[in-house]
Write an enzyme that holds these catalytic residues in place. Structure first.
Site, PDB file in Angstrom:
ATOM      1  N   LYS A  31     -14.079   0.437   8.749  1.00  8.43           N
ATOM      2  CA  LYS A  31     -13.575   0.597   7.374  1.00  8.43           C
ATOM      3  C   LYS A  31     -13.810  -0.640   6.525  1.00  8.43           C
ATOM      4  O   LYS A  31     -14.098  -0.539   5.326  1.00  8.43           O
ATOM      5  CB  LYS A  31     -12.077   0.915   7.403  1.00  8.43           C
ATOM      6  N   ASP A  79      -0.095   0.362   8.283  1.00  7.62           N
ATOM      7  CA  ASP A  79       0.609   1.625   8.507  1.00  7.62           C
ATOM      8  C   ASP A  79       1.552   1.581   9.696  1.00  7.62           C
ATOM      9  O   ASP A  79       1.889   2.611  10.259  1.00  7.62           O
ATOM     10  CB  ASP A  79      -0.409   2.757   8.697  1.00  7.62           C
ATOM     11  N   CYS A 121      14.542  -8.984   5.411  1.00  7.06           N
ATOM     12  CA  CYS A 121      15.874  -8.840   4.804  1.00  7.06           C
ATOM     13  C   CYS A 121      16.128  -7.382   4.444  1.00  7.06           C
ATOM     14  O   CYS A 121      17.246  -6.885   4.549  1.00  7.06           O
ATOM     15  CB  CYS A 121      15.982  -9.667   3.526  1.00  7.06           C
ATOM     16  N   CYS A 138       1.056   9.013   8.915  1.00  6.99           N
ATOM     17  CA  CYS A 138       0.366  10.052   8.147  1.00  6.99           C
ATOM     18  C   CYS A 138      -0.271  11.070   9.084  1.00  6.99           C
ATOM     19  O   CYS A 138      -0.350  12.258   8.782  1.00  6.99           O
ATOM     20  CB  CYS A 138      -0.721   9.435   7.284  1.00  6.99           C
TER      21      CYS A 138
END
Ligand SMILES: [Zn+2]
Length: 248
Positions: free
Chosen positions: A83, A127, A173, A186
């Site tokens: 990619k 991801d 946090c 996904c």
């Protein structure tokens, strides 16, 4: 800037908040994009077209047919290619002046530290939680502004954590690291194609503003998008005084 650059970037230079000075900051800047997928694609498009001098595209994956539904950096003839390299070739066709460095690997440990330490801004377009927390730790360590985004199903999130600010919260946090954190992907949950474009484009806008030093950044705020209702919500993120990452 030469004449061609003054022309190419003229619509930015016309903006008083950017001008020649702001555009020159972009030309001298280096942005790290971790993940050249659904979020990294639109983010990389806009950072390259807007004239960011150096982009570092890091992604260890290769292009798959299922990516083309939303990962607009990649094309049919890129299937099977890394990619990062596919993205670099696409960006060269838009702005050959933008230098694109590729890292065909999943960044972690020393390689992540090296990439973050050399960047002026970091866009987390990854991801998975492990990578997100590792990027956050490196950004806090090297005091680099972090622009994380996330998109799943019809839900999107985007924020800015600016470790240059003394009392800034960090990603940890907001989302403390948990052993049993449920990973939603996904690949199993699905994602609405343009949602990644909306969130990735907001990440690009915030990164450009941070590099130029204009406007009010999203620092310390989290934007949440419900893409089905097309409603945005905003929550303020306080610093966790007990955060093991940023409060030492
Ligand atoms: Zn923190």
């Amino acid at each position: 800037m030469n004449d061609a650059q003054l022309l190419r970037y003229s619509r930015h230079i016309l903006l008083p908040q950017i001008g020649i000075e702001g555009q020159e900051k972009l030309l001298a800047a280096k942005a790290l994009i971790v993940g050249a997928g659904g979020l990294g694609s639109p983010a990389a498009y806009y950072l390259a077209s807007a004239g960011v001098g150096t982009l570092v595209l890091a992604d260890g994956d290769t292009v798959d047919l299922t990516n083309l539904q939303r990962q607009i950096l990649h094309r049919v003839d890129s299937v099977g290619r890394p990619k990062a390299e596919s993205g670099r070739d696409t960006l060269a066709g838009i702005n050959p002046e933008c230098r694109v460095e590729t890292i065909v690997a999943r960044l972690d440990g020393a390689s992540l530290d090296a990439a973050v330490s050399r960047a002026d801004v970091v866009l987390d377009c990854s991801d998975n939680f492990a990578t997100r927390h590792a990027i956050n730790r490196a950004c806090v360590k090297f005091r680099k502004p972090l622009v994380p985004g996330a998109a799943i199903r019809f839900d999107g999130q985007v924020a800015v954590f600016d470790s240059c600010r003394a009392d800034a919260p960090c990603y940890h946090c907001l989302f403390p690291e948990a052993e049993d954190a449920e990973e939603v992907r996904c690949a199993t949950m699905g994602v609405f194609a343009p949602l990644t474009g909306i969130i990735g484009t907001v990440q690009a806008a915030e990164a450009l503003k941070l590099l130029i030093g204009c406007g009010e950044s999203l620092a310390g705020r989290l934007l949440l998008l419900d893409g089905l209702a097309m409603e945005w919500r905003q929550i303020t993120v306080p610093r966790d005084p007990l955060c093991p990452v940023c409060s030492s």
